[in-house]
Design a protein around this motif. Structure first.
Motif, mmCIF file in Angstrom:
data_model
loop_
_atom_site.group_PDB
_atom_site.id
_atom_site.type_symbol
_atom_site.label_atom_id
_atom_site.label_comp_id
_atom_site.label_asym_id
_atom_site.label_seq_id
_atom_site.Cartn_x
_atom_site.Cartn_y
_atom_site.Cartn_z
ATOM 1 N N GLY A 40 -6.082 -16.145 -9.421
ATOM 2 C CA GLY A 40 -6.973 -15.170 -8.709
ATOM 3 C C GLY A 40 -7.329 -16.075 -7.422
ATOM 4 O O GLY A 40 -7.706 -17.130 -7.591
ATOM 5 N N TYR A 68 -10.771 -9.513 -4.039
ATOM 6 C CA TYR A 68 -10.092 -10.057 -5.543
ATOM 7 C C TYR A 68 -8.690 -9.376 -4.924
ATOM 8 O O TYR A 68 -8.817 -8.699 -4.746
ATOM 9 C CB TYR A 68 -11.155 -10.476 -6.460
ATOM 10 C CG TYR A 68 -10.225 -10.728 -7.234
ATOM 11 C CD1 TYR A 68 -10.452 -12.694 -8.032
ATOM 12 C CD2 TYR A 68 -9.983 -9.658 -8.138
ATOM 13 C CE1 TYR A 68 -9.989 -13.049 -8.748
ATOM 14 C CE2 TYR A 68 -8.900 -10.388 -9.844
ATOM 15 C CZ TYR A 68 -8.912 -11.994 -9.257
ATOM 16 O OH TYR A 68 -8.631 -13.370 -10.900
ATOM 17 N N PRO A 70 -5.706 -10.566 -8.060
ATOM 18 C CA PRO A 70 -5.276 -11.049 -8.659
ATOM 19 C C PRO A 70 -4.407 -11.870 -8.948
ATOM 20 O O PRO A 70 -3.332 -11.634 -8.020
ATOM 21 C CB PRO A 70 -5.176 -9.791 -9.757
ATOM 22 C CG PRO A 70 -6.322 -8.690 -9.198
ATOM 23 C CD PRO A 70 -5.785 -8.990 -7.835
ATOM 24 N N ALA A 100 -8.926 -6.581 -13.365
ATOM 25 C CA ALA A 100 -7.570 -6.999 -13.664
ATOM 26 C C ALA A 100 -6.813 -6.442 -12.607
ATOM 27 O O ALA A 100 -5.751 -6.900 -11.619
ATOM 28 C CB ALA A 100 -7.614 -6.347 -14.968
#
Length: 270
Positions: A40, A68, A70, A100
């Protein structure tokens, strides 16, 4: 904020903080080309602006944007000379609870901006420390960063529009592309796997990120080729074959078309 590699520790050996401009130190292609990571990644931009493509969707970013990405999600972003911020790579073995799905958050509350800046400073301070339990403190602050992300995502979710059909299709395409780009499949075969025509897939790609499906595919393959050329001694022809190119000559033409130099000349730049 000063960034550096972490000291050894149970869970922090692979985790690191890097100043965003340093990500392009070995060439802008390292951040701009389509690729994915096995860990990540959190990007916190504090100055400047540019565009970022995540899962086939291109958006602008500016200061106080938190992103962000993943593991396994294809992405690439611009890093101009006026762009500053911090990238957090959580490491393959991270135990931090993280989203996720990709996130692109525009953090407007000053308190939230200060909170993430303080958390990043504390992570760096503990990583640089020799005091007892600094590794455990680092993990706890990383956990707080994960909590901050979750809370900010929760605030933003109420106003976030549901992705339309084109964005959902291109996200599926980039996910499939990441799994299949070494197998030599063309856009037509990948589109067939997704149950659509190549023409429709390309139209959707242009709509969501301004690039064709073949552009995304070739960018991903050539990024991998550049990495292998710089980081291994694998023969050029073998690299092309491992990435699904039908012949060494075809690989060389595709590589030179995208980079402006031959694979052999690129390898000599080390």
């Amino acid at each position: 904020m000063k960034t550096s590699a972490p000291k050894s520790g149970p869970d922090t050996d692979q985790m690191r903080l890097v100043a965003i401009p340093r990500l392009a130190a070995g060439g802008r292609w390292r951040v701009e080309a389509m690729r994915s990571l096995s860990e990540g990644c959190f990007l916190w931009f504090t100055k400047g602006q540019g565009r970022i493509t995540v899962a086939g969707q291109t958006r602008g970013y500016t200061a106080n944007n938190a992103i962000y990405i993943p593991p396994g999600v294809m992405h690439g972003f611009e890093v101009g000379p006026q762009v500053f911020g911090t990238a957090v790579f959580f490491g393959k073995s991270s135990t931090v609870t993280l989203p996720a799905e990709p996130l692109h958050l525009r953090i407007r509350e000053v308190h939230a901006q200060q909170e993430v800046n303080v958390t990043l400073d504390m992570i760096q301070r503990e990583m640089d420390s020799d005091t007892p339990a600094h590794d455990r403190a680092t993990r706890h602050y990383l956990g707080l960063l994960g909590v901050w992300l979750e809370r900010q995502a929760s605030k933003a979710s109420a106003d976030a529009p549901r992705p339309d059909a084109a964005k959902r299709l291109v996200a599926r395409f980039t996910d499939l592309l990441e799994k299949e780009f070494r197998r030599g499949k063309g856009v037509g075969e990948l589109a067939c796997d997704l149950g659509v025509t190549a023409t429709h897939l390309t139209r959707c790609c242009r709509e969501t990120c301004g690039r064709s499906a073949i552009d995304l595919l070739q960018d991903r393959r050539i990024f991998e080729a550049r990495k292998l050329l710089l980081e291994t001694n694998t023969p050029v022809g073998q690299i092309g074959s491992s990435l699904g190119f039908a012949s060494a000559a075809y690989f060389t033409r595709a590589f030179q078309h995208l980079t402006g130099v031959s694979p052999t000349a690129f390898r000599r730049t080390i």
